[in-house]
Motif scaffolding. Structure first.
Motif, short mmCIF file in Angstrom:
data_model
loop_
_atom_site.label_atom_id
_atom_site.label_comp_id
_atom_site.label_asym_id
_atom_site.label_seq_id
_atom_site.Cartn_x
_atom_site.Cartn_y
_atom_site.Cartn_z
N LYS A 131 0.82 -1.20 0.00
CA LYS A 131 0.00 0.00 0.00
C LYS A 131 0.86 1.25 0.00
O LYS A 131 1.99 1.25 0.44
CB LYS A 131 -0.92 0.03 1.22
N LYS A 132 0.29 2.31 -0.52
CA LYS A 132 0.91 3.62 -0.41
C LYS A 132 0.10 4.42 0.58
O LYS A 132 -1.11 4.37 0.57
CB LYS A 132 0.91 4.34 -1.76
N SER B 145 -5.09 1.49 -1.84
CA SER B 145 -4.47 2.64 -2.49
C SER B 145 -5.49 3.27 -3.43
O SER B 145 -6.47 2.63 -3.82
CB SER B 145 -3.22 2.22 -3.27
N THR C 228 -3.46 7.14 -0.60
CA THR C 228 -3.80 5.93 0.12
C THR C 228 -4.89 6.22 1.14
O THR C 228 -5.18 7.37 1.44
CB THR C 228 -2.56 5.34 0.82
#
Length: 255
Positions: A2-3, A190, A205
């Motif tokens: 994930k960001k 995200s 995110t």
């Protein structure tokens, strides 16, 4: 992975020049603010040691700002939060370049372990951003620096990380935002927004409360994709219109 968006307005700066008179400058007074926002990755902390902020005006003169030097965790400034790190006032009506000078105390925290972030080029010459921004008297002129931490923190070995900053600048007054949230809360996801005109992709995110925000978007029409960790499938929303100076809320996305 994930960001995490760091909406880090790291610098809300108002700057001051005592510039020599030339064809590109004026005798007015210009309030100026520099803000930073961002997107981090699978890190608990991304700590950046800001030591100084400099600007260069139309006359080529470099001016050191009144900077609140210190170590800033970018993840503290998520989804639109910001902090003021330098102030002053400009007499030059144009800003051509901003330079962020970093100190040596840059670190990343992964799974509870702190690792140094090597930043040799930034320490020596600073992070230079060309902006070429004309200022308007008697208002707060602002610039948004989008610091993509996910792309900027690079693992070069086992427990070895390098800070290779990926930055872009956005004039806040002529850009917009996309906001929204997901359900159920706690889903890791995200978010990307792709311009239908330029095919440029902007990312963010979802935070711990299920909210997201993609800032600094040029006006236009976007396709937004919310991508959770598997086994859930992505959700796509099309024809999302962004206007300058406004936020477009796309509501709650249910998985």
């Amino acid at each position: 992975m994930k960001k995490i968006v760091l909406a880090l307005t790291l610098i809300a700066t108002a700057i001051t020049f005592n510039a020599c008179s030339n064809d590109n400058s004026s005798s007015g007074s210009y309030a100026y603010k520099v803000r930073m926002t961002d997107d981090p990755g699978p890190f608990s902390e991304v700590n950046v040691d800001i030591q100084a902020v400099e600007v260069k005006g139309s006359n080529g003169q470099t001016v050191l700002l009144n900077t609140n030097a210190g170590v800033y965790n970018l993840l503290d400034y998520a989804n639109g939060a910001d902090t003021l790190i330098a102030t002053s006032t400009l007499t030059d009506s144009r800003v051509n370049q901003i330079r962020l000078i970093l100190g040596p105390n840059n670190t990343v925290v992964v799974d509870g372990q702190t690792y140094p972030l090597s930043t040799p080029s930034a320490e020596q010459s600073g992070l230079k951003l060309l902006i070429n921004q004309d200022l308007v008297a008697d208002i707060d002129n602002s610039i948004l620096i989008d610091f993509d931490a996910n792309a900027s923190v690079i693992q070069t070995g086992n427990g070895t990380y390098k800070l290779k900053p990926v930055l872009r600048t956005v004039v806040a007054a002529i850009s917009g935002n996309i906001t929204g949230s997901i359900a159920p809360v706690g889903t890791l996801a995200s978010v990307s927004a792709t311009s239908t005109n330029s095919l440029v992709v902007y990312t963010s995110t979802v935070d711990a409360e299920g909210n997201f925000r993609i800032s600094g978007l040029p006006p236009g029409t976007y396709t937004v994709i919310i991508t959770p960790l598997s086994p859930l499938l992505p959700v796509t929303q099309t024809d999302i219109v962004v206007e300058a100076g406004a936020s477009t809320n796309i509501g709650v996305i249910n998985f």
